[in-house]
Scaffold this motif. Structure first.
Motif, PDB file in Angstrom:
ATOM      1  N   VAL A 174      46.238  20.325  41.783  1.00 29.29           N
ATOM      2  CA  VAL A 174      46.771  18.987  41.496  1.00 29.29           C
ATOM      3  C   VAL A 174      48.109  19.103  40.763  1.00 29.29           C
ATOM      4  CG1 VAL A 174      46.377  16.872  40.148  1.00 29.29           C
ATOM      5  CG2 VAL A 174      44.540  17.816  41.555  1.00 29.29           C
ATOM      6  N   LYS A 175      48.199  20.029  39.812  1.00 30.13           N
ATOM      7  CA  LYS A 175      49.462  20.235  39.094  1.00 30.13           C
ATOM      8  C   LYS A 175      50.540  20.784  40.031  1.00 30.13           C
ATOM      9  CE  LYS A 175      50.120  19.698  35.160  1.00 30.13           C
ATOM     10  NZ  LYS A 175      50.641  18.512  34.467  1.00 30.13           N
ATOM     11  N   ALA A 176      50.134  21.668  40.948  1.00 29.93           N
ATOM     12  CA  ALA A 176      51.087  22.229  41.917  1.00 29.93           C
ATOM     13  C   ALA A 176      51.618  21.147  42.852  1.00 29.93           C
ATOM     14  CB  ALA A 176      50.426  23.344  42.716  1.00 29.93           C
ATOM     15  N   ALA A 177      50.807  20.111  43.114  1.00 37.92           N
ATOM     16  CA  ALA A 177      51.225  18.997  43.972  1.00 37.92           C
ATOM     17  C   ALA A 177      52.017  17.954  43.181  1.00 37.92           C
ATOM     18  CB  ALA A 177      50.003  18.360  44.626  1.00 37.92           C
ATOM     19  N   LYS A 178      52.336  18.271  41.915  1.00 37.54           N
ATOM     20  CA  LYS A 178      53.181  17.432  41.044  1.00 37.54           C
ATOM     21  C   LYS A 178      52.556  16.078  40.689  1.00 37.54           C
ATOM     22  CE  LYS A 178      56.981  20.136  41.183  1.00 37.54           C
ATOM     23  NZ  LYS A 178      56.522  21.443  40.854  1.00 37.54           N
ATOM     24  N   HIS A 179      51.225  16.068  40.501  1.00 42.31           N
ATOM     25  CA  HIS A 179      50.544  14.856  40.039  1.00 42.31           C
ATOM     26  C   HIS A 179      50.254  15.010  38.554  1.00 42.31           C
ATOM     27  CE1 HIS A 179      50.067  13.160  44.018  1.00 42.31           C
ATOM     28  NE2 HIS A 179      49.583  14.318  44.441  1.00 42.31           N
ATOM     29  N   HIS A 180      50.295  13.895  37.832  1.00 44.16           N
ATOM     30  CA  HIS A 180      50.044  13.931  36.385  1.00 44.16           C
ATOM     31  C   HIS A 180      48.561  13.696  36.104  1.00 44.16           C
ATOM     32  CE1 HIS A 180      50.513  13.516  32.117  1.00 44.16           C
ATOM     33  NE2 HIS A 180      49.935  12.328  32.156  1.00 44.16           N
ATOM     34  N   ILE A 181      47.928  14.680  35.471  1.00 44.15           N
ATOM     35  CA  ILE A 181      46.524  14.559  35.077  1.00 44.15           C
ATOM     36  C   ILE A 181      46.505  13.907  33.695  1.00 44.15           C
ATOM     37  CG2 ILE A 181      44.403  15.795  34.518  1.00 44.15           C
ATOM     38  CD1 ILE A 181      45.383  18.015  36.443  1.00 44.15           C
ATOM     39  N   GLU A 182      45.867  12.720  33.644  1.00 45.94           N
ATOM     40  CA  GLU A 182      45.794  11.999  32.365  1.00 45.94           C
ATOM     41  C   GLU A 182      44.900  12.728  31.369  1.00 45.94           C
ATOM     42  OE1 GLU A 182      47.204   8.963  31.439  1.00 45.94           O
ATOM     43  OE2 GLU A 182      48.341   8.929  33.306  1.00 45.94           O
ATOM     44  N   GLU A 183      43.710  13.106  31.826  1.00 40.56           N
ATOM     45  CA  GLU A 183      42.732  13.731  30.944  1.00 40.56           C
ATOM     46  C   GLU A 183      41.670  14.428  31.783  1.00 40.56           C
ATOM     47  OE1 GLU A 183      41.810  15.257  28.014  1.00 40.56           O
ATOM     48  OE2 GLU A 183      42.571  13.431  27.050  1.00 40.56           O
ATOM     49  N   VAL A 184      41.023  15.436  31.196  1.00 41.43           N
ATOM     50  CA  VAL A 184      39.884  16.098  31.826  1.00 41.43           C
ATOM     51  C   VAL A 184      38.734  16.065  30.821  1.00 41.43           C
ATOM     52  CG1 VAL A 184      38.977  18.252  32.765  1.00 41.43           C
ATOM     53  CG2 VAL A 184      41.318  17.593  33.265  1.00 41.43           C
ATOM     54  N   TYR A 185      37.588  15.569  31.247  1.00 42.10           N
ATOM     55  CA  TYR A 185      36.407  15.475  30.389  1.00 42.10           C
ATOM     56  C   TYR A 185      35.419  16.545  30.826  1.00 42.10           C
ATOM     57  CZ  TYR A 185      38.400  10.934  29.278  1.00 42.10           C
ATOM     58  OH  TYR A 185      39.244   9.937  28.885  1.00 42.10           O
ATOM     59  N   THR A 186      34.991  17.382  29.873  1.00 41.45           N
ATOM     60  CA  THR A 186      34.074  18.484  30.186  1.00 41.45           C
ATOM     61  C   THR A 186      32.927  18.503  29.175  1.00 41.45           C
ATOM     62  OG1 THR A 186      35.256  20.076  28.796  1.00 41.45           O
ATOM     63  CG2 THR A 186      35.977  19.886  31.087  1.00 41.45           C
ATOM     64  N   PRO A 187      31.753  19.003  29.586  1.00 43.81           N
ATOM     65  CA  PRO A 187      30.629  19.072  28.650  1.00 43.81           C
ATOM     66  C   PRO A 187      30.742  20.243  27.665  1.00 43.81           C
ATOM     67  CG  PRO A 187      29.951  19.815  30.810  1.00 43.81           C
ATOM     68  CD  PRO A 187      31.363  19.336  30.950  1.00 43.81           C
ATOM     69  N   PHE A 188      31.618  21.184  27.941  1.00 42.34           N
ATOM     70  CA  PHE A 188      31.845  22.328  27.050  1.00 42.34           C
ATOM     71  C   PHE A 188      33.290  22.791  27.214  1.00 42.34           C
ATOM     72  CE2 PHE A 188      29.885  23.822  30.993  1.00 42.34           C
ATOM     73  CZ  PHE A 188      30.837  24.721  31.465  1.00 42.34           C
ATOM     74  N   PRO A 189      33.840  23.534  26.255  1.00 45.08           N
ATOM     75  CA  PRO A 189      35.224  23.992  26.387  1.00 45.08           C
ATOM     76  C   PRO A 189      35.385  24.913  27.603  1.00 45.08           C
ATOM     77  CG  PRO A 189      34.421  24.314  24.148  1.00 45.08           C
ATOM     78  CD  PRO A 189      33.244  23.914  24.979  1.00 45.08           C
ATOM     79  N   VAL A 190      36.409  24.678  28.387  1.00 46.64           N
ATOM     80  CA  VAL A 190      36.693  25.505  29.566  1.00 46.64           C
ATOM     81  C   VAL A 190      37.910  26.371  29.243  1.00 46.64           C
ATOM     82  CG1 VAL A 190      37.296  25.487  32.017  1.00 46.64           C
ATOM     83  CG2 VAL A 190      35.746  23.765  31.113  1.00 46.64           C
ATOM     84  N   HIS A 191      37.691  27.671  29.210  1.00 48.25           N
ATOM     85  CA  HIS A 191      38.752  28.605  28.836  1.00 48.25           C
ATOM     86  C   HIS A 191      39.931  28.521  29.805  1.00 48.25           C
ATOM     87  CE1 HIS A 191      40.619  32.104  27.081  1.00 48.25           C
ATOM     88  NE2 HIS A 191      40.720  32.638  28.283  1.00 48.25           N
ATOM     89  N   GLY A 192      41.127  28.334  29.273  1.00 49.78           N
ATOM     90  CA  GLY A 192      42.342  28.299  30.083  1.00 49.78           C
ATOM     91  C   GLY A 192      42.691  26.936  30.640  1.00 49.78           C
ATOM     92  N   LEU A 193      41.849  25.923  30.404  1.00 51.10           N
ATOM     93  CA  LEU A 193      42.096  24.594  30.952  1.00 51.10           C
ATOM     94  C   LEU A 193      43.351  23.964  30.343  1.00 51.10           C
ATOM     95  CD1 LEU A 193      41.105  22.381  32.869  1.00 51.10           C
ATOM     96  CD2 LEU A 193      39.704  21.496  31.001  1.00 51.10           C
TER      97      LEU A 193
END
Length: 178
Positions: A24-43
Motif C-alpha cells: 500500500v505504501k509502495a502504491a503511494k496511498h496514505h495509511i491513516e492507522e493500523v490497529y493490532t492486538p499485539f505489537p508487530v515488529h517493524g510495522l
C-alpha cells in the motif's frame, strides 16, 4: 460538512499485514492507522512513522531522579540529622557516597519508569474513563485492521487491498468509525 470516508481492510495474520502495508505504501496511498492486538515488529518502519523520542524523555527523567536522590540524601543524612552508623560518621556527602549509590540508582530508575509511563499515557491521549478508539473490537483479539483514507479512488484501493490478502474490506465514514 463533507464526511471523510476511510477503508477498513481486515487481516488475520501479522506477516500478511506487514506485506500489505509495504504494498500500500509502495502504491503511494496514505495509511491513516493500523490497529493490532499485539505489537508487530517493524510495522512503524514499514508505515514510515518517525522514531519516538520517549527514550530522550526517559533519560531526562532519570537525571531528575538522580538529582532528587542526591539532594534528598544530602539533606536527610548530612545536614538535617547526621548520625554515626556502624562507626561511619555522616558529616560529609562525598565520604559516604559509596553507601548512597544503591539509593541513587533506585531513585533514577523510579523516576525514569514512572514519569515515562505518565508521559506515554498523556502523549497517547489515554486517560481514565476514555472511550476506546479502535473501530473494530476484533482488533483486540485476533484481527488486524488497516485504515486508509479514500479520495475518490475506492475501486482502485479495493482491488489493491484484495490482492494483498485482506479477508474483509469495509468503506465507512470516519465519524462513525470512532
Amino acid at each position: 460538512m463533507e464526511t471523510s470516508k476511510v477503508i477498513h481492510a481486515i487481516y488475520t495474520d501479522d506477516d500478511i499485514l506487514m506485506s500489505a502495508v509495504k504494498k500500500v505504501k509502495a502504491a503511494k496511498h496514505h495509511i491513516e492507522e493500523v490497529y493490532t492486538p499485539f505489537p508487530v515488529h517493524g510495522l512503524d518502519k514499514a508505515m514510515g512513522l518517525a522514531p519516538t523520542r520517549i527514550a530522550i524523555t526517559s533519560f531526562m527523567y532519570g537525571c531528575v531522579g538522580l538529582a532528587v536522590a542526591i539532594l534528598m540524601m544530602n539533606f536527610i543524612m548530612i545536614e538535617d540529622w547526621p548520625q554515626d552508623i556502624g562507626g561511619k560518621p555522616s558529616f560529609s556527602y562525598i565520604a559516604n557516597m559509596p553507601a548512597f549509590v544503591p539509593i541513587m540508582f533506585e531513585m533514577t530508575v523510579f523516576f525514569a519508569a514512572h514519569l515515562m509511563v505518565i508521559t506515554f499515557y498523556l502523549r497517547s491521549r489515554m486517560w481514565p474513563f476514555k472511550k476506546a478508539e479502535n473501530p473494530d473490537p476484533r482488533t483486540t483479539d485476533d484481527h488486524f485492521l488497516m485504515e486508509i483514507a479514500v479520495h475518490g479512488n475506492e475501486k482502485e484501493l479495493k482491488s489493491l487491498l484484495e490482492e494483498t490478502g485482506a479477508v474483509e474490506i469495509n468503506i465507512v465514514d470516519k465519524e462513525e468509525a470512532h
